[in-house]
Structure formats: structure tokens, C-alpha cells
Design a protein around this motif. Structure first.
Motif, PDB file in Angstrom:
ATOM      1  N   GLU A   1       0.780  -1.140  -0.056  1.00  0.00           N
ATOM      2  CA  GLU A   1      -0.128   0.094  -0.130  1.00  0.00           C
ATOM      3  C   GLU A   1       0.916   1.256  -0.120  1.00  0.00           C
ATOM      4  OE1 GLU A   1      -3.412  -0.228  -0.481  1.00  0.00           O
ATOM      5  OE2 GLU A   1      -3.066  -2.330  -0.628  1.00  0.00           O
ATOM      6  N   ARG A   2       0.349   2.186  -0.859  1.00  0.00           N
ATOM      7  CA  ARG A   2       1.050   3.641  -0.851  1.00  0.00           C
ATOM      8  C   ARG A   2       1.412   4.139   0.584  1.00  0.00           C
ATOM      9  NH1 ARG A   2      -2.154   5.990  -3.819  1.00  0.00           N
ATOM     10  NH2 ARG A   2      -3.461   6.865  -2.072  1.00  0.00           N
ATOM     11  N   ASN A   3       2.808   4.684   0.934  1.00  0.00           N
ATOM     12  CA  ASN A   3       2.962   5.235   2.230  1.00  0.00           C
ATOM     13  C   ASN A   3       3.206   4.231   3.194  1.00  0.00           C
ATOM     14  OD1 ASN A   3       3.591   7.888   1.072  1.00  0.00           O
ATOM     15  ND2 ASN A   3       1.506   8.425   1.684  1.00  0.00           N
ATOM     16  N   THR A   4       3.243   3.028   3.043  1.00  0.00           N
ATOM     17  CA  THR A   4       3.578   1.990   4.062  1.00  0.00           C
ATOM     18  C   THR A   4       4.810   0.975   3.695  1.00  0.00           C
ATOM     19  OG1 THR A   4       2.245   0.246   3.015  1.00  0.00           O
ATOM     20  CG2 THR A   4       1.050   1.721   4.106  1.00  0.00           C
ATOM     21  N   VAL A   5       5.103   0.382   4.688  1.00  0.00           N
ATOM     22  CA  VAL A   5       6.267  -0.612   4.347  1.00  0.00           C
ATOM     23  C   VAL A   5       5.970  -2.048   4.781  1.00  0.00           C
ATOM     24  CG1 VAL A   5       8.234   1.133   4.422  1.00  0.00           C
ATOM     25  CG2 VAL A   5       7.520   0.080   6.458  1.00  0.00           C
ATOM     26  N   ASP A   6       4.794  -2.484   4.664  1.00  0.00           N
ATOM     27  CA  ASP A   6       4.240  -3.792   5.072  1.00  0.00           C
ATOM     28  C   ASP A   6       4.436  -4.700   3.870  1.00  0.00           C
ATOM     29  OD1 ASP A   6       3.047  -5.944   6.149  1.00  0.00           O
ATOM     30  OD2 ASP A   6       1.049  -4.897   6.267  1.00  0.00           O
ATOM     31  N   VAL A   7       5.536  -5.148   3.725  1.00  0.00           N
ATOM     32  CA  VAL A   7       5.895  -5.959   2.765  1.00  0.00           C
ATOM     33  C   VAL A   7       6.033  -7.570   2.832  1.00  0.00           C
ATOM     34  CG1 VAL A   7       7.299  -3.979   1.398  1.00  0.00           C
ATOM     35  CG2 VAL A   7       8.454  -5.839   2.960  1.00  0.00           C
ATOM     36  N   ALA A   8       5.680  -7.959   4.167  1.00  0.00           N
ATOM     37  CA  ALA A   8       6.010  -9.335   4.325  1.00  0.00           C
ATOM     38  C   ALA A   8       5.097 -10.262   3.422  1.00  0.00           C
ATOM     39  CB  ALA A   8       5.515  -9.733   5.583  1.00  0.00           C
ATOM     40  N   ALA A   9       3.868  -9.826   3.264  1.00  0.00           N
ATOM     41  CA  ALA A   9       3.042 -10.788   2.212  1.00  0.00           C
ATOM     42  C   ALA A   9       3.608 -10.851   0.930  1.00  0.00           C
ATOM     43  CB  ALA A   9       1.605 -10.402   2.250  1.00  0.00           C
ATOM     44  N   ALA A  10       4.185  -9.546   0.452  1.00  0.00           N
ATOM     45  CA  ALA A  10       4.319  -9.436  -1.001  1.00  0.00           C
ATOM     46  C   ALA A  10       5.944 -10.307  -1.063  1.00  0.00           C
ATOM     47  CB  ALA A  10       4.763  -7.946  -1.470  1.00  0.00           C
ATOM     48  N   VAL A  11       6.658 -10.333  -0.051  1.00  0.00           N
ATOM     49  CA  VAL A  11       7.841 -10.971  -0.302  1.00  0.00           C
ATOM     50  C   VAL A  11       7.502 -12.440  -0.465  1.00  0.00           C
ATOM     51  CG1 VAL A  11       9.888 -11.692   1.156  1.00  0.00           C
ATOM     52  CG2 VAL A  11       9.181  -9.242   0.953  1.00  0.00           C
ATOM     53  N   LYS A  12       6.723 -13.093   0.467  1.00  0.00           N
ATOM     54  CA  LYS A  12       6.355 -14.291   0.540  1.00  0.00           C
ATOM     55  C   LYS A  12       5.638 -14.954  -0.936  1.00  0.00           C
ATOM     56  CE  LYS A  12       3.609 -17.784   3.277  1.00  0.00           C
ATOM     57  NZ  LYS A  12       2.528 -17.931   4.265  1.00  0.00           N
ATOM     58  N   SER A  13       4.991 -14.125  -1.429  1.00  0.00           N
ATOM     59  CA  SER A  13       4.137 -14.370  -2.626  1.00  0.00           C
ATOM     60  C   SER A  13       5.304 -14.691  -4.014  1.00  0.00           C
ATOM     61  CB  SER A  13       3.084 -13.643  -2.925  1.00  0.00           C
ATOM     62  OG  SER A  13       3.487 -12.327  -3.079  1.00  0.00           O
ATOM     63  N   ILE A  14       6.005 -13.415  -3.845  1.00  0.00           N
ATOM     64  CA  ILE A  14       6.956 -13.331  -4.810  1.00  0.00           C
ATOM     65  C   ILE A  14       7.895 -14.364  -4.839  1.00  0.00           C
ATOM     66  CG2 ILE A  14       8.827 -11.943  -5.850  1.00  0.00           C
ATOM     67  CD1 ILE A  14       6.794  -9.444  -5.597  1.00  0.00           C
ATOM     68  N   LEU A  15       8.719 -14.527  -3.721  1.00  0.00           N
ATOM     69  CA  LEU A  15       9.694 -15.571  -3.650  1.00  0.00           C
ATOM     70  C   LEU A  15       9.254 -17.034  -3.896  1.00  0.00           C
ATOM     71  CD1 LEU A  15      12.061 -14.508  -0.944  1.00  0.00           C
ATOM     72  CD2 LEU A  15      11.822 -13.700  -3.097  1.00  0.00           C
ATOM     73  N   ALA A  16       7.816 -17.174  -3.773  1.00  0.00           N
ATOM     74  CA  ALA A  16       7.247 -18.560  -4.109  1.00  0.00           C
ATOM     75  C   ALA A  16       7.321 -18.720  -5.634  1.00  0.00           C
ATOM     76  CB  ALA A  16       5.941 -18.639  -3.545  1.00  0.00           C
ATOM     77  N   GLY A  17       7.256 -17.729  -6.456  1.00  0.00           N
ATOM     78  CA  GLY A  17       7.541 -17.752  -7.785  1.00  0.00           C
ATOM     79  C   GLY A  17       8.656 -18.288  -8.492  1.00  0.00           C
ATOM     80  N   LYS A  18       9.782 -18.104  -7.388  1.00  0.00           N
ATOM     81  CA  LYS A  18      11.052 -18.532  -7.901  1.00  0.00           C
ATOM     82  C   LYS A  18      11.858 -17.344  -9.014  1.00  0.00           C
ATOM     83  CE  LYS A  18      11.110 -23.042  -6.002  1.00  0.00           C
ATOM     84  NZ  LYS A  18      11.120 -24.213  -5.726  1.00  0.00           N
ATOM     85  N   PRO A  19      11.655 -16.131  -8.857  1.00  0.00           N
ATOM     86  CA  PRO A  19      11.999 -15.233  -9.951  1.00  0.00           C
ATOM     87  C   PRO A  19      13.627 -15.364 -10.100  1.00  0.00           C
ATOM     88  CG  PRO A  19      11.426 -14.065  -8.004  1.00  0.00           C
ATOM     89  CD  PRO A  19      11.253 -15.512  -7.638  1.00  0.00           C
ATOM     90  N   ASP A  20      14.041 -14.790 -11.392  1.00  0.00           N
ATOM     91  CA  ASP A  20      15.482 -14.748 -11.386  1.00  0.00           C
ATOM     92  C   ASP A  20      15.649 -13.275 -11.424  1.00  0.00           C
ATOM     93  OD1 ASP A  20      15.817 -17.320 -12.684  1.00  0.00           O
ATOM     94  OD2 ASP A  20      14.934 -16.620 -14.322  1.00  0.00           O
TER      95      ASP A  20
END
Length: 299
Positions: A176-195
Motif C-alpha cells: 500500500e502507498r506510504n507503507t512498508v508492510d511488505v511481508a506478504a509481497a515477499v512471501k508471494s513473490i519468492l514462491a514464484g522463484k524469480p530470477d
């Protein structure tokens, strides 16, 4: 009769404050220099700046106030959601909207005669990022983006660039704008095993995501668009910023190899350190120069 007043609504507080402050200082560096020469046809240029904290509702209220105050033009708005809130007001009042610090396509299409863009679009930036990532053999590209019009503009650019390559994002995550709550985003993105991970957000949330993703074991590359604020992100991450990639829409500000950066560096040096030499302040300086050139060419 003696001055030309510009109105600016930008973030001077909150997690995006450094973007507004650096842009403003760069613009004032040029305007002060021009005013010392007598301004334009005997008129000085003044910049009236209001803080919106990078929030659209506050920006809209500021814009309404500036227009009612009779400013000649709106200048140097910072961000996509805020600029999108302001442009309809500018269009209705027929007040020029000059050099917004955003590359969103929604401010460019449909074409609006009242909007004057200095920077390249996010479509341009994300196309170059995807080109760079895929040229080194990376195919799994994730996107971390702000959950608003800015994040969507960047995401649309990435999707547009991936489509001809028959690729889709490996994973998506939002903040969300003006926040740093990134835990859920880190979890969902790393699950996709990106390069590689393309980031479309402000500097504090991007820095928070980078730290958490590294802690979680991500060893790939991060790519940011220029709006992140290169100096701001570097200040946030310090040593942790090594290897972070950022696309740019301004000349490299740390060398005197081209005329505009020589001019900018000389002006900054003369100001005695009041203006930090970086991409955001250079963009403010360049935007002010473009606006002044327009005034000088006007009948």
C-alpha cells in the motif's frame, strides 16, 4: 506584472518526502539563477509549493487552492496518483500542467494539450528493463508494485514488454502507498522463484522489500524505475544497496561530460552545497529550464 507564479503540490513529508524536496531544490536552483539575470522579460519566476504527503486527496485540495490563487501554471507535481488527481482540475481551468515527476501513460493518453511532459514514460523505462533482464538470460521476472495507479502503470509496462516475448510475470506482490508492510509481497513473490524482481514503488517500501527478500534468501537482481529516487533509495539501503539496478530518464548527474550536467554542477557548486547533486534535483533543474525556455519563446 512583476512575477510569474507557479504552483506545486508535492510530497515534502512522509515516506516520499525526499523526492519532492530534491526536485524542488533543483528547480529553485535554476529559477534563482534565472531571476538573478532579471527573470524573463523583466518578470521573476516564483514557485509556491504545498505539501500533499503523496496523497491524492490532499493534492486535489492543494491544486484547487493554487488555481483559485491564480497561479500561472502547475509545475513539478510528484507522483502518479497525485498527478492524476490534479490534471482534471488543471484541464478544466486551462492552467498548464508542466513537468510532472511521473511516467504514467494515463497522463499522456488521451493527448492533453495542457500537459507538458519532460521525462520519458514508464512504458519506455519498463521496456528497457525487460530488454536488459532477458538479454542476460533471465526469464522468470516478478513484479513488486505499489497498489495504486503508479504501481499499475509500471505493471502494465512490464506486461506490455513481456507479451512479444511470450512471457508472463513469475509472481506478483503489492504494497500500500506510504507503507512498508511488505511481508506478504515477499512471501508471494519468492514462491514464484524469480530470477529478477522489477519494483514499482516508492523508495522506503522498495528498500524494505529488498532487505526482507535478501533475508529470505533471494539472490537474484532487483530492478527499479527512476521514480524510486536513486539517491533516496541509496540513502535508505546504504551498503545493502550494492547491485540494485535503476533505469534512468535523466543524464548522469555526477559527470561534467555533457553541457546540461556541467551547467547543473556549476550552479550547485555556486549555491554552496544547498542542493545535492543527484538525479531528482537534476530533473527539477531541467524541468525549470524547459519551462523558462518556453516562456522566453512565447510571444
Amino acid at each position: 506584472a512583476k512575477s510569474i507564479v507557479l504552483g506545486q503540490s508535492a510530497a515534502f513529508s512522509g515516506p516520499a518526502a525526499q523526492l519532492g524536496e530534491q526536485f524542488k531544490r533543483g528547480a529553485l536552483l535554476f529559477f534563482d539563477r534565472q531571476n538573478a539575470k532579471g527573470g524573463v522579460n523583466g518578470r521573476t519566476i516564483e514557485l509556491k509549493s504545498l505539501d500533499d504527503g503523496y496523497e491524492p486527496d490532499r493534492c486535489k485540495a492543494n491544486t484547487d487552492r493554487l488555481i483559485k490563487d491564480g497561479v500561472f501554471a502547475l509545475f513539478g507535481y510528484i507522483g502518479t496518483p497525485t498527478s492524476l488527481a490534479a490534471l482534471p482540475l488543471a484541464s478544466t481551468a486551462q492552467v498548464p500542467f508542466i513537468a510532472p515527476f511521473t511516467g504514467a501513460q494515463a497522463l499522456r493518453e488521451p493527448f492533453n494539450r495542457i500537459a507538458f511532459h519532460v521525462r520519458a514514460s514508464y512504458f519506455d523505462e519498463t521496456a528497457e528493463i525487460v530488454k536488459q533482464v532477458t538479454s542476460i538470460g533471465a526469464k522468470r521476472i516478478a513484479v513488486f508494485h505499489q497498489n495504486d495507479s503508479y504501481g499499475k502503470a509500471g505493471l502494465d509496462g512490464v506486461l506490455r514488454a513481456l507479451k512479444p516475448l511470450n512471457l508472463e510475470p513469475a509472481a506478483l506482490g503489492t504494497v500500500e502507498r506510504n507503507t512498508v508492510d511488505v511481508a506478504a509481497a515477499v512471501k508471494s513473490i519468492l514462491a514464484g522463484k524469480p530470477d529478477a524482481i522489477v519494483q514499482i514503488s516508492a523508495y522506503k517500501s522498495c528498500a524494505a522489500f529488498i532487505r526482507e527478500a535478501r533475508k529470505a534468501g533471494f539472490g537474484g537482481t532487483f530492478f527499479n524505475v527512476s521514480f524510486v529516487g536513486t539517491q533516496a533509495l541509496a540513502d535508505e539501503l546504504k551498503a545493502e544497496g550494492a547491485g540494485i539496478m535503476i533505469s534512468q530518464v535523466m543524464p548522469f548527474p555526477y559527470t561534467a561530460s555533457v553541457p546540461i550536467t556541467r551547467e547543473f554542477q556549476a550552479a550547485a557548486a555556486k549555491a554552496g552545497g544547498a542542493v545535492q547533486t543527484n538525479y531528482s534535483s537534476l530533473e527539477g533543474y531541467l524541468a525549470a529550464k524547459v519551462f523558462t525556455e518556453g516562456l522566453q519563446r512565447a510571444p
